[in-house]
Motif scaffolding. Structure first.
Motif, PDB file in Angstrom:
ATOM      1  N   TYR A  52     -15.985  16.725 -10.400  1.00 29.18           N
ATOM      2  CA  TYR A  52     -17.360  17.061 -10.013  1.00 29.18           C
ATOM      3  C   TYR A  52     -17.346  17.718  -8.630  1.00 29.18           C
ATOM      4  O   TYR A  52     -16.619  18.664  -8.399  1.00 29.18           O
ATOM      5  N   GLU A  53     -18.134  17.186  -7.685  1.00 33.68           N
ATOM      6  CA  GLU A  53     -18.179  17.752  -6.341  1.00 33.68           C
ATOM      7  C   GLU A  53     -17.248  17.028  -5.371  1.00 33.68           C
ATOM      8  O   GLU A  53     -17.329  17.217  -4.165  1.00 33.68           O
ATOM      9  N   GLY A  54     -16.362  16.177  -5.907  1.00 33.79           N
ATOM     10  CA  GLY A  54     -15.421  15.471  -5.052  1.00 33.79           C
ATOM     11  C   GLY A  54     -15.639  13.969  -5.070  1.00 33.79           C
ATOM     12  O   GLY A  54     -16.200  13.415  -6.020  1.00 33.79           O
ATOM     13  N   ILE A  55     -15.217  13.301  -3.998  1.00 34.21           N
ATOM     14  CA  ILE A  55     -15.242  11.839  -3.913  1.00 34.21           C
ATOM     15  C   ILE A  55     -15.899  11.423  -2.604  1.00 34.21           C
ATOM     16  O   ILE A  55     -15.722  12.077  -1.572  1.00 34.21           O
ATOM     17  N   ASP A  56     -16.630  10.338  -2.654  1.00 36.21           N
ATOM     18  CA  ASP A  56     -17.273   9.769  -1.464  1.00 36.21           C
ATOM     19  C   ASP A  56     -16.260   9.658  -0.316  1.00 36.21           C
ATOM     20  O   ASP A  56     -15.186   9.065  -0.468  1.00 36.21           O
ATOM     21  N   LYS A  83       0.855  -1.185   0.000  1.00 43.63           N
ATOM     22  CA  LYS A  83       0.000   0.000   0.000  1.00 43.63           C
ATOM     23  C   LYS A  83       0.895   1.241   0.000  1.00 43.63           C
ATOM     24  O   LYS A  83       1.515   1.563   1.012  1.00 43.63           O
ATOM     25  N   PRO A  84       0.972   1.917  -1.136  1.00 39.47           N
ATOM     26  CA  PRO A  84       1.856   3.091  -1.220  1.00 39.47           C
ATOM     27  C   PRO A  84       1.218   4.321  -0.590  1.00 39.47           C
ATOM     28  O   PRO A  84       0.039   4.327  -0.243  1.00 39.47           O
ATOM     29  N   ARG A  85       1.986   5.344  -0.454  1.00 37.04           N
ATOM     30  CA  ARG A  85       1.477   6.623  -0.005  1.00 37.04           C
ATOM     31  C   ARG A  85       0.476   7.124  -1.040  1.00 37.04           C
ATOM     32  O   ARG A  85       0.771   7.162  -2.244  1.00 37.04           O
ATOM     33  N   CYS A  86      -0.702   7.504  -0.594  1.00 31.40           N
ATOM     34  CA  CYS A  86      -1.770   7.915  -1.501  1.00 31.40           C
ATOM     35  C   CYS A  86      -2.177   9.353  -1.180  1.00 31.40           C
ATOM     36  O   CYS A  86      -2.621   9.640  -0.062  1.00 31.40           O
ATOM     37  N   ILE A  87      -2.027  10.237  -2.147  1.00 33.52           N
ATOM     38  CA  ILE A  87      -2.259  11.661  -1.947  1.00 33.52           C
ATOM     39  C   ILE A  87      -3.525  12.084  -2.679  1.00 33.52           C
ATOM     40  O   ILE A  87      -3.652  11.880  -3.889  1.00 33.52           O
ATOM     41  N   TYR A  88      -4.444  12.656  -1.941  1.00 39.06           N
ATOM     42  CA  TYR A  88      -5.668  13.193  -2.534  1.00 39.06           C
ATOM     43  C   TYR A  88      -5.483  14.682  -2.756  1.00 39.06           C
ATOM     44  O   TYR A  88      -5.206  15.438  -1.821  1.00 39.06           O
ATOM     45  N   MET A  89      -5.608  15.121  -4.014  1.00 36.48           N
ATOM     46  CA  MET A  89      -5.452  16.524  -4.353  1.00 36.48           C
ATOM     47  C   MET A  89      -6.768  17.244  -4.068  1.00 36.48           C
ATOM     48  O   MET A  89      -7.777  17.001  -4.731  1.00 36.48           O
ATOM     49  N   THR A  90      -6.749  18.139  -3.077  1.00 32.83           N
ATOM     50  CA  THR A  90      -7.968  18.798  -2.638  1.00 32.83           C
ATOM     51  C   THR A  90      -7.666  20.163  -2.040  1.00 32.83           C
ATOM     52  O   THR A  90      -6.646  20.318  -1.343  1.00 32.83           O
ATOM     53  N   PRO A  91      -8.504  21.173  -2.278  1.00 30.36           N
ATOM     54  CA  PRO A  91      -8.279  22.477  -1.645  1.00 30.36           C
ATOM     55  C   PRO A  91      -8.406  22.422  -0.128  1.00 30.36           C
ATOM     56  O   PRO A  91      -8.042  23.376   0.563  1.00 30.36           O
ATOM     57  N   GLN A  92      -8.927  21.311   0.405  1.00 30.40           N
ATOM     58  CA  GLN A  92      -9.032  21.142   1.850  1.00 30.40           C
ATOM     59  C   GLN A  92      -7.740  20.612   2.464  1.00 30.40           C
ATOM     60  O   GLN A  92      -7.648  20.462   3.676  1.00 30.40           O
ATOM     61  N   GLY A  93      -6.738  20.333   1.621  1.00 37.06           N
ATOM     62  CA  GLY A  93      -5.517  19.710   2.106  1.00 37.06           C
ATOM     63  C   GLY A  93      -4.490  20.683   2.642  1.00 37.06           C
ATOM     64  O   GLY A  93      -4.660  21.901   2.622  1.00 37.06           O
ATOM     65  N   THR A  94      -3.376  20.135   3.101  1.00 33.61           N
ATOM     66  CA  THR A  94      -2.231  20.909   3.573  1.00 33.61           C
ATOM     67  C   THR A  94      -1.536  21.549   2.383  1.00 33.61           C
ATOM     68  O   THR A  94      -1.398  20.933   1.328  1.00 33.61           O
ATOM     69  N   ARG A  95      -1.093  22.776   2.550  1.00 33.53           N
ATOM     70  CA  ARG A  95      -0.450  23.510   1.445  1.00 33.53           C
ATOM     71  C   ARG A  95       0.827  22.799   0.985  1.00 33.53           C
ATOM     72  O   ARG A  95       1.689  22.448   1.787  1.00 33.53           O
ATOM     73  N   PHE A  96       0.945  22.605  -0.323  1.00 34.50           N
ATOM     74  CA  PHE A  96       2.114  21.962  -0.919  1.00 34.50           C
ATOM     75  C   PHE A  96       3.281  22.938  -0.947  1.00 34.50           C
ATOM     76  O   PHE A  96       3.140  24.077  -1.384  1.00 34.50           O
ATOM     77  N   ASP A 155      -5.118  28.129  -2.255  1.00 34.68           N
ATOM     78  CA  ASP A 155      -6.463  28.396  -1.740  1.00 34.68           C
ATOM     79  C   ASP A 155      -7.399  28.861  -2.848  1.00 34.68           C
ATOM     80  O   ASP A 155      -7.848  30.018  -2.891  1.00 34.68           O
ATOM     81  N   TYR A 156      -7.677  27.962  -3.768  1.00 32.95           N
ATOM     82  CA  TYR A 156      -8.624  28.211  -4.847  1.00 32.95           C
ATOM     83  C   TYR A 156      -9.148  26.866  -5.321  1.00 32.95           C
ATOM     84  O   TYR A 156      -8.592  25.818  -4.983  1.00 32.95           O
ATOM     85  N   VAL A 157     -10.220  26.880  -6.091  1.00 38.27           N
ATOM     86  CA  VAL A 157     -10.862  25.640  -6.513  1.00 38.27           C
ATOM     87  C   VAL A 157     -10.723  25.470  -8.025  1.00 38.27           C
ATOM     88  O   VAL A 157     -10.990  26.395  -8.796  1.00 38.27           O
ATOM     89  N   LEU A 158     -10.313  24.285  -8.453  1.00 37.66           N
ATOM     90  CA  LEU A 158     -10.203  23.945  -9.862  1.00 37.66           C
ATOM     91  C   LEU A 158     -11.297  22.945 -10.231  1.00 37.66           C
ATOM     92  O   LEU A 158     -11.992  22.420  -9.359  1.00 37.66           O
ATOM     93  N   THR A 159     -11.432  22.649 -11.512  1.00 35.58           N
ATOM     94  CA  THR A 159     -12.474  21.715 -11.939  1.00 35.58           C
ATOM     95  C   THR A 159     -12.129  20.264 -11.630  1.00 35.58           C
ATOM     96  O   THR A 159     -12.997  19.402 -11.672  1.00 35.58           O
ATOM     97  N   GLY A 160     -10.866  19.990 -11.347  1.00 36.38           N
ATOM     98  CA  GLY A 160     -10.460  18.631 -11.033  1.00 36.38           C
ATOM     99  C   GLY A 160      -9.072  18.596 -10.442  1.00 36.38           C
ATOM    100  O   GLY A 160      -8.381  19.620 -10.377  1.00 36.38           O
ATOM    101  N   GLY A 161      -8.636  17.422 -10.035  1.00 38.33           N
ATOM    102  CA  GLY A 161      -7.334  17.288  -9.389  1.00 38.33           C
ATOM    103  C   GLY A 161      -6.185  17.021 -10.329  1.00 38.33           C
ATOM    104  O   GLY A 161      -5.045  16.851  -9.888  1.00 38.33           O
ATOM    105  N   GLU A 162      -6.447  16.994 -11.635  1.00 41.93           N
ATOM    106  CA  GLU A 162      -5.401  16.631 -12.587  1.00 41.93           C
ATOM    107  C   GLU A 162      -4.261  17.648 -12.639  1.00 41.93           C
ATOM    108  O   GLU A 162      -3.083  17.280 -12.588  1.00 41.93           O
ATOM    109  N   LEU A 163      -4.598  18.928 -12.756  1.00 40.55           N
ATOM    110  CA  LEU A 163      -3.541  19.945 -12.791  1.00 40.55           C
ATOM    111  C   LEU A 163      -2.724  19.963 -11.497  1.00 40.55           C
ATOM    112  O   LEU A 163      -1.488  20.008 -11.546  1.00 40.55           O
TER     113      LEU A 163
END
Length: 240
Positions: free
Chosen positions: A115-119, A81-94, A135-143
């Motif tokens: 969309y509106e995120g993940i379950d 089980k590798p380290r798994c990073i969820y890209m989210t504006p709610q996360g710790t600043r990179f 501290d801004y919102v994008l359409t997805g976590g890809e960028l």
């Protein structure tokens, strides 16, 4: 170093990361970057991976099972089980410090929401780190995922070619990088600082250090408070 990006848009991710320095490093075998298409793990024949959120609200939510199955496919292949990073504006600043920390890993999974995120239930199950690039919102976590891959890859030996490039740049010691100049010696009435033409390496290093301090004071005073300055440098800064 191996990156596994869980995404609904694998072409977007790979088209961006298969170019320039990161692309060359991948071709040389220094990096392995794979985009795992979450739609391949849809629980229906239509490739649908989202549904309405319980409790109502605008938008759709990515379902837990396809995300979990995509993650599990990576776990089964690498045997851990590798380290798994969820890209989210709610996360710790990179930050650069975060990039250095992540560069110590052999395998990293980056999870891209849409969309509106993940379950929340699958996030609790698989995610080890929540990271935000601002501290801004994008359409997805890809960028954001591509930003993390680029920054972390620079820390991998051999990727930059010139290892000194990774050592002397912005945020090292909480200072911004000094100004850089190239030919011609004079452009648009502006001349290259004389010290850089002098050939006196000690004076050049002193000038560059001072310029880093001044730029940080001007543009990122918040960093200067944590900068690794000597007592003499603090005195010099206060005097000017």
């Amino acid at each position: 170093m191996n990156f596994y990006i869980l995404t609904l848009f694998p072409e977007m991710v790979m088209n961006g990361l298969n170019t320039s320095i990161i692309g060359r490093a991948s071709e040389a075998g220094l990096l392995q970057i794979e985009a795992v298409n979450i739609r391949d793990y849809a629980v229906n024949k239509y490739g649908k991976v989202d549904d309405y959120p319980y409790g109502g609200g605008a938008g759709m939510l990515m379902q837990a099972q396809p995300v979990y199955d995509a993650w599990q496919s990576v776990v089964e292949r690498i045997g851990k089980k590798p380290r798994c990073i969820y890209m989210t504006p709610q996360g710790t600043r990179f930050t650069q410090k975060t990039a250095k920390d992540l560069a110590k890993e052999e395998d990293i999974v980056l999870l891209c929401g849409h969309y509106e995120g993940i379950d929340e239930r699958v996030l609790e199950e698989i995610v080890t780190d929540h990271i935000s690039i601002g501290d801004y919102v994008l359409t997805g976590g890809e960028l954001p995922a591509m930003v993390v891959v680029d920054a972390v890859s620079r820390m991998v030996p051999g990727v930059l070619g010139n290892e000194e490039s990774g050592m002397k740049e912005s945020f090292e010691g909480n200072l911004l990088e000094y100004p850089q100049y190239s030919r011609p010696e004079e452009w648009n009435g502006k001349k290259v600082p004389f010290v850089l033409l002098s050939g006196h390496h000690k004076n050049i290093e002193t000038w560059r250090r001072q310029q880093s301090i001044l730029l940080t004071k001007e543009r990122r005073p918040d960093l200067l408070e944590k900068a690794e300055l000597t007592e003499r440098e603090w005195k010099w800064l206060n005097e000017i």
